[in-house]
Scaffold this active site. Sequence first.
Site, PDB file in Angstrom:
ATOM      1  N   TYR A 169       0.825  -1.219   0.000  1.00 22.18           N
ATOM      2  CA  TYR A 169       0.000   0.000   0.000  1.00 22.18           C
ATOM      3  C   TYR A 169       0.857   1.266   0.000  1.00 22.18           C
ATOM      4  O   TYR A 169       0.319   2.371  -0.068  1.00 22.18           O
ATOM      5  CB  TYR A 169      -0.924   0.013   1.230  1.00 22.18           C
ATOM      6  N   LYS A 197       3.591 -15.006   4.632  1.00 23.38           N
ATOM      7  CA  LYS A 197       3.747 -16.006   3.574  1.00 23.38           C
ATOM      8  C   LYS A 197       5.255 -16.160   3.393  1.00 23.38           C
ATOM      9  O   LYS A 197       5.808 -15.880   2.321  1.00 23.38           O
ATOM     10  CB  LYS A 197       3.038 -15.486   2.310  1.00 23.38           C
ATOM     11  N   ASP A 248      -2.509 -18.203   3.813  1.00 23.86           N
ATOM     12  CA  ASP A 248      -3.523 -19.043   3.157  1.00 23.86           C
ATOM     13  C   ASP A 248      -4.090 -20.068   4.148  1.00 23.86           C
ATOM     14  O   ASP A 248      -5.303 -20.332   4.168  1.00 23.86           O
ATOM     15  CB  ASP A 248      -2.972 -19.718   1.887  1.00 23.86           C
ATOM     16  N   ASP A 275      -5.730  -6.570   5.304  1.00 22.85           N
ATOM     17  CA  ASP A 275      -6.934  -6.073   4.640  1.00 22.85           C
ATOM     18  C   ASP A 275      -7.855  -7.246   4.294  1.00 22.85           C
ATOM     19  O   ASP A 275      -9.061  -7.224   4.563  1.00 22.85           O
ATOM     20  CB  ASP A 275      -6.513  -5.311   3.371  1.00 22.85           C
ATOM     21  N   ASP A 300     -11.553  -8.735   6.308  1.00 23.80           N
ATOM     22  CA  ASP A 300     -12.854  -8.909   5.651  1.00 23.80           C
ATOM     23  C   ASP A 300     -13.393 -10.311   5.923  1.00 23.80           C
ATOM     24  O   ASP A 300     -14.582 -10.511   6.184  1.00 23.80           O
ATOM     25  CB  ASP A 300     -12.744  -8.683   4.137  1.00 23.80           C
TER      26      ASP A 300
END
Length: 329
Positions: A123, A173, A206, A230, A234
């Site tokens: 970002y 990750k 994941d 982010d 959600d």
Amino acid sequence: MAKHKIAVVGGDGIGPEVIAEGLKVIAAAGVETELTHYDLGGARYLNDGTVLPDEVLAEWRDHDAIYLGAVGAPGVPPGVIERGLLLKMRFELDLYINRRPFLLKGDNGHDFVVIRENTEGTYAGEGGFLRKNTPFEIATQGSVNTRMGAERAIRYAFELAQTRNNHVTLCHKTNVLTFSGDLWERTFNDVAKEFPTVETAYNHVDAACIYFVQDPQRYDVIVTDNLFGDILTDLGGAVSGGIGLASSANMDPTRNAPSMFEPVHGSAPDIAGQNKANPIAAILSGAMMLEFLGETDAAATITAACNANLDATGSTTDIGDMLAEAVRQ
Ligand code: ATP
């Protein structure tokens, strides 16, 4: 306690509707505020091109907190409001912690918190185009990770865990993002040594998506980078009762600048103006703001009233009135 100076950005769509209910409940809880309303967001941009003037940012620095509904409107090109208002606010005020709590329905009310690094990663705006609009076009979008940025988010997560259930999970990750993941993992392990009573875990992001759905009880505090945070938050909203309930804080814990509190949902143009939006996410975000401002009793009362009424149905104003009555001093 002195009156709290709050900058209010209702914003677009359902934003002003849900913020009005949040302010109603805050007043009912007996907290005194001095409000400055700002007309900003997609509608203002379409009207006169204004996004977030530097003078407004300077005025906000004289406030104790910012309370925001939702910004974004159909017809505004992608990125204008996201980069020009929300990211500018985060970067300029250095709101480096994004804190999002989740309460699971059932499961004896298990709750967990995601701490998302809020100023770096993909970002940060690093990257660009080469040969744009040709068949040989190239776009790069780098991920910026500083030791300081990772460390302050991770330390905040450990300090928070000490006030909760003493458990922090790092989500990244590291098996593929071997540079940024390595920096995050080493920093996490270094900070962990300062908190010997806090247990730690690591999940690839994941795998965390699976655990969020199948076994969220394993989590207490999760710390992660900007993009993973982010997406994970959600998902957290979806597994814990829906977008109408998810609250969030964008914070500078050093209090150098005012922190910003907002519901996770957007402006929901499909239901705007119909008195249909669920105001609970905005009201819970208001409670987080009060907690940050030291109004811990009012914050706890409002949070408890919301949590006892997560299934509330009715209009935006009905739910706001009911919660205001529940917390009235
Ligand atoms: P944005 O880009 O601003 O996030 P969006 O349309 O992608 O906008 P939302 O505005 O969050 O995302 O809306 C997603 C869906 O969730 C819509 O169908 C909307 O009506 C619904 N929704 C969002 N917030 C609420 C709320 N507070 N109460 C009820 N429904 C909501």
